[in-house]
Each structure stands twice: as C-alpha cells, then as structure tokens.
Design an enzyme around this catalytic site. Structure first.
Site: not given
Ligand code: GRF
Length: 221
Positions: A80, A106, A108, A122, A124, A176
C-alpha cells in the site's frame, strides 16, 4: 496574459489533478465548467485505482491525461505504501496546484499527503463539522451525528436523519477530517432510498466542487 481571475504575475493556469474510483460525475462538472471558461483552472490529470472507473473514460473523451494506478493487495501495508508513492510520483509529474479526491475510495496516508502539503481536498457525501467533533448542528438547529467513512448515505437513512448533505474539506491523515471549505445541507425525503438520496446529494456536490475549485484558483492562481 493572466487567466481570468488569476493573480497578477502568474501566467500559467491553475493546475488541477482529480483522483477518482467511480462514475466521475463530479469530474464531469469540473470538465464542463472548464470548457465553459467558468473554472479559471485546467484539469491536467485524472488518475484512478480502478480500471472500470467510468470517470477515466470521461477524462479520455476530454483529452485529459489519464492514469490507472492499481492497488493489488490493499491489506498489505508495504504494498500500500509503495502504491501511494507510485500514485504520488504519477501525480507530481503533472505539477498540480490542487488535487481533488472526487469519489476516490482509498484512504491516503502521509506517504501521499506529505508530497502535496495543503493541496489535497476531498468531497464527502455527509455533513462534517468545523471542530472535528461527533455532532453537527444544522442551520435549523437540529443536532445530528457526524457520519464518516464509506457508507454515509445509507447510514443517514438507517439512522432516520431528517437532514444530511455534503462537505468539501482539506485532507489530513485523519479520515473525513480537516478544515472545511464548503458544505451544503440536503433534506432526506420520506420516499428516499440510498440511490435517490445520493443522487440528490451529488447534484449539490457537483455545484459545490466547481465553486470551491474556482475559488481556490482565484485565490492561488
Ligand atoms: C460523491 O458523492 C463523493 O462525495 C463521494 O463519492 C461520490 C462520487 O460521485 N466521495 P461521482 O463518481 O463523482 O459521480
């Protein structure tokens, strides 16, 4: 000449790499905004850990450099770490100013993150607080638990939350967590199943990610 909205002195466009594992509808929103001249940034690389991630196809169709960096033995910590180094090497080759994790499934560690200090953000699909705590107070004063991890849309339904949402935050080695750049609330409707709720959240996420990347490009470009 400077790109629209960029700081005087900078002639290069603000460079964005996107890492993803899935459908890439958020990537598409960024590509569309770029094509319409609304992003003030250029997507220079899309990288993924899954060969079947549709987001990679979207990138190829738009002529964006695309990399598939597979992780074959995710539970082996040495493998990894090597994979993170390789992913960082590929990403660094495109000298991004910003790295967007747009549905990258994943975690990181500092192996990757230390190479790009303060440059990784990111998305979320739930509401994260400013204080790293376990509860979030909505705009209407409703206290809800903070949902972290990979299955937060299902968790919002299972817990019967009246409201959930989405957050864009800077990435730190804690999962997160990290300073929040933007968030938006999304009501949970009585007829919602996971797919319907996630689709409504993603519609908001697509608007938010374009706003955040455009803002960062303006501030740092
Ligand atoms: C989103 O809901 C994002 O928050 C989460 O994965 C989803 C990605 O959606 N981490 P997409 O692949 O851009 O349609």
């Amino acid at each position: 000449m400077n790109a629209p909205g960029s700081q005087p002195g900078r002639t290069e466009p603000y460079r964005v790499a996107v890492l993803l594992s899935g459908s890439g509808s958020n990537l598409q929103a960024l590509l569309d905004a770029q094509a319409q001249g609304m992003l003030g940034a250029e997507i220079v690389l899309v990288a993924g850990d899954r060969a079947d991630a549709y987001g990679l196809q979207r990138a190829l169709r738009h002529g964006v450099a695309t990399a598939f960096v597979p992780l074959h033995h995710p539970r082996d910590s040495a493998v990894r770490a090597e994979w993170e180094r390789r992913l960082a090497d590929v990403t660094a080759a495109f000298t991004p100013d910003l790295i967007v994790l747009a549905g990258f499934m994943r975690v990181l560690s500092s192996v990757f993150l230390d190479r790009f200090p303060n440059r990784v953000i990111n998305q979320h699909p739930a509401l994260l607080p400013d204080d790293g705590g376990d509860t979030f107070v909505t705009s209407r004063g409703i206290v809800i638990p903070v949902l972290r991890g990979a299955h937060v849309v299902a968790a919002a339904l299972r817990l019967g939350l009246p409201i959930t949402g989405c957050t864009i935050h800077r990435v730190t080695p804690a999962v997160d967590d990290g300073p929040v750049l933007a968030r938006a609330e999304v009501p949970v409707l009585p007829a919602d199943d996971e797919t319907a709720l996630h689709e409504r959240i993603k519609a908001v996420e697509r608007r938010l990610i374009v706003e955040v990347v455009a803002r960062l490009a303006r501030l740092n470009g």
